[in-house]
Motif scaffolding. Structure first.
Motif, PDB file in Angstrom:
ATOM      1  N   ARG A   1      12.003   5.789   1.461  1.00  0.00           N
ATOM      2  CA  ARG A   1      11.733   7.188   1.115  1.00  0.00           C
ATOM      3  C   ARG A   1      12.729   8.129   1.784  1.00  0.00           C
ATOM      4  NH1 ARG A   1       6.059   5.410   1.524  1.00  0.00           N
ATOM      5  NH2 ARG A   1       5.151   5.542  -0.572  1.00  0.00           N
TER       6      ARG A   1
ATOM      7  N   GLU B   1       0.844  -1.174   0.000  1.00  0.00           N
ATOM      8  CA  GLU B   1       0.000   0.000   0.000  1.00  0.00           C
ATOM      9  C   GLU B   1       0.886   1.233   0.000  1.00  0.00           C
ATOM     10  OE1 GLU B   1      -2.603  -0.362   3.333  1.00  0.00           O
ATOM     11  OE2 GLU B   1      -3.671  -2.096   2.504  1.00  0.00           O
ATOM     12  N   ARG B   2       0.281   2.403   0.038  1.00  0.00           N
ATOM     13  CA  ARG B   2       1.076   3.629  -0.062  1.00  0.00           C
ATOM     14  C   ARG B   2       2.017   3.791   1.133  1.00  0.00           C
ATOM     15  NH1 ARG B   2       1.331   8.061  -2.986  1.00  0.00           N
ATOM     16  NH2 ARG B   2       2.202   9.942  -2.042  1.00  0.00           N
ATOM     17  N   GLU B   3       1.552   3.477   2.327  1.00  0.00           N
ATOM     18  CA  GLU B   3       2.344   3.735   3.523  1.00  0.00           C
ATOM     19  C   GLU B   3       2.719   2.478   4.296  1.00  0.00           C
ATOM     20  OE1 GLU B   3       3.550   6.586   4.235  1.00  0.00           O
ATOM     21  OE2 GLU B   3       2.449   7.804   2.773  1.00  0.00           O
TER      22      GLU B   3
ATOM     23  N   ARG C   1       5.382  -0.487   8.339  1.00  0.00           N
ATOM     24  CA  ARG C   1       5.491   0.803   7.671  1.00  0.00           C
ATOM     25  C   ARG C   1       6.951   1.241   7.507  1.00  0.00           C
ATOM     26  NH1 ARG C   1       0.593   3.748   7.742  1.00  0.00           N
ATOM     27  NH2 ARG C   1      -1.058   2.673   8.907  1.00  0.00           N
TER      28      ARG C   1
ATOM     29  N   LEU D   1       9.105   1.024   3.980  1.00  0.00           N
ATOM     30  CA  LEU D   1       8.778   2.064   3.000  1.00  0.00           C
ATOM     31  C   LEU D   1       9.280   3.428   3.468  1.00  0.00           C
ATOM     32  CD1 LEU D   1       5.138   0.998   2.030  1.00  0.00           C
ATOM     33  CD2 LEU D   1       7.191   0.827   0.602  1.00  0.00           C
TER      34      LEU D   1
ATOM     35  N   ASN E   1       1.340  -5.260  -6.094  1.00  0.00           N
ATOM     36  CA  ASN E   1       1.507  -3.817  -6.197  1.00  0.00           C
ATOM     37  C   ASN E   1       0.244  -3.101  -6.670  1.00  0.00           C
ATOM     38  OD1 ASN E   1       4.297  -3.149  -5.466  1.00  0.00           O
ATOM     39  ND2 ASN E   1       4.858  -4.484  -7.167  1.00  0.00           N
TER      40      ASN E   1
ATOM     41  N   GLU F   1      -2.105  -1.699  -5.079  1.00  0.00           N
ATOM     42  CA  GLU F   1      -2.421  -0.501  -4.313  1.00  0.00           C
ATOM     43  C   GLU F   1      -1.166   0.281  -3.946  1.00  0.00           C
ATOM     44  OE1 GLU F   1      -4.929  -1.330  -0.974  1.00  0.00           O
ATOM     45  OE2 GLU F   1      -5.989  -2.948  -2.009  1.00  0.00           O
ATOM     46  N   ALA F   2      -0.066   0.007  -4.615  1.00  0.00           N
ATOM     47  CA  ALA F   2       1.206   0.633  -4.247  1.00  0.00           C
ATOM     48  C   ALA F   2       1.276   2.070  -4.743  1.00  0.00           C
ATOM     49  CB  ALA F   2       2.366  -0.171  -4.824  1.00  0.00           C
ATOM     50  N   ALA F   3       2.078   2.878  -4.042  1.00  0.00           N
ATOM     51  CA  ALA F   3       2.340   4.255  -4.461  1.00  0.00           C
ATOM     52  C   ALA F   3       3.349   4.236  -5.607  1.00  0.00           C
ATOM     53  CB  ALA F   3       2.876   5.072  -3.298  1.00  0.00           C
ATOM     54  N   PRO F   4       3.319   5.212  -6.487  1.00  0.00           N
ATOM     55  CA  PRO F   4       4.204   5.178  -7.659  1.00  0.00           C
ATOM     56  C   PRO F   4       5.652   5.562  -7.360  1.00  0.00           C
ATOM     57  CG  PRO F   4       2.855   7.145  -7.694  1.00  0.00           C
ATOM     58  CD  PRO F   4       2.365   6.339  -6.547  1.00  0.00           C
ATOM     59  N   ASP F   5       5.922   6.157  -6.187  1.00  0.00           N
ATOM     60  CA  ASP F   5       7.278   6.657  -5.949  1.00  0.00           C
ATOM     61  C   ASP F   5       8.245   5.569  -5.516  1.00  0.00           C
ATOM     62  OD1 ASP F   5       5.838   6.402  -3.563  1.00  0.00           O
ATOM     63  OD2 ASP F   5       7.193   7.768  -2.516  1.00  0.00           O
TER      64      ASP F   5
END
Length: 302
Positions: free
Chosen positions: A213, A194-196, A206, A209, A246, A248-252
């Motif tokens: 970042r 997921e994103r976070e 969490r 990730l 992936n 629901e994954a964030a693109p970054d």
């Protein structure tokens, strides 16, 4: 029954025997070899020396942990004998003391031998790695458009890998997680991104990730200050052995299993680098690696 005077003191050796059993069981942690999660053999420069170094450290651990236990065993047995005899035999006590002294000397010599062996193996491994690093230039010369840095130090943490390509710079973080077993006895090896957070079969995380970042943010700002222009940096999180969902994954951040990592990195395009910036990024990363190595060598060893 006089023989009981010699048998009953053995009770006092049982706790020491239990400690010795624990030490022998923990030795497996030193003997366990590292296997690749990609079903491929791990063979790097000096791999044979690495195995020998592991065995030397295992021997050092064993002698250092068992030495005091075995050396004290005669004295502990002798003190147990004091409770079951009416009159002390000082000659017998002298024999216990002599035996303990000989055991201490023996294990001391073994520790010195292990220490010298480890020093020789470390020197040999350093030479093997240095030669292997030079030979790698045959297939990865300095002018090659791809360059990989390992364990890149930042101001407060370390980035696992930094990859410089003509299409951008990549921060690659690796996280090892044990595959849980389902109720049917099969491994549960799918993680949803997921994103976070990462949703593993029985838990969530969490931090992987966040750390990826954080590495991307630090490297992007640091390279921009040093190069004078914005440098495209992309984060890659590798979870070896896992199947990645992936959807629901964030693109970054790209989360992958790692078995085709090299191919995936060559296909990603965070942003093109011209030759001047590409070479400058490599040079300043090399300078930082050398600076941190000199700093590390100048620190007194504990």
């Amino acid at each position: 029954m006089a023989w009981l005077e010699y048998v009953l003191p053995l009770i006092f050796l049982f706790p020491m025997a239990a400690m010795a059993s624990i030490v022998l069981a923990l030795r497996s942690l030193h003997d366990a070899r590292v296997h690749s999660p990609f079903n491929a053999p791990l063979h790097e420069p000096g791999q044979a020396l690495r195995y020998r170094l592991d065995k030397a450290f295992s021997s050092l651990f064993l002698n250092g942990a068992l030495g005091p236990i075995i050396s004290l065993a005669p004295l502990v047995y002798g003190m147990g004998r004091m409770l079951f005899v009416e009159q002390q035999d000082w000659v017998e006590w002298a024999l216990y003391g002599l035996l303990s002294t000989l055991l201490v000397l023996t294990f001391s010599l073994l520790l010195v031998r292990d220490y010298q062996r480890i020093r020789r193996l470390k020197l040999g491994l350093a030479c093997e790695l240095a030669v292997g690093q030079e030979l790698e230039r045959l297939v990865r010369p300095d002018a090659h458009p791809y360059y990989v840095f390992h364990d890149v130090p930042t101001d407060s943490f370390t980035i696992d890998h930094v990859v410089v390509t003509p299409n951008g710079v990549f921060v690659v973080e690796t996280r090892a997680r044990t595959l849980p077993i389902g109720t049917d006895g099969n491994e549960l090896n799918t993680v949803a991104v997921e994103r976070e957070r990462l949703r593993f079969p029985h838990w969530q995380e969490r931090r992987p990730l966040y750390k990826t970042r954080q590495g991307v943010s630090w490297l992007a700002h640091w390279l921009e200050r040093r190069c004078g222009v914005a440098v495209p940096v992309r984060g890659v999180l590798v979870l070896p052995g896992w199947k990645i969902d992936n959807s629901e994954a964030a693109p970054d951040i790209m989360v992958v299993s790692g078995d085709t990592l090299a191919k995936q990195i060559t296909e990603l395009t965070p942003g093109p680098l011209n030759d001047a910036i590409h070479d400058k990024v490599i040079n300043i990363l090399l300078e930082r690696a050398k600076l941190m190595e000199l700093k590390h060598l100048s620190q007194p060893s504990v």
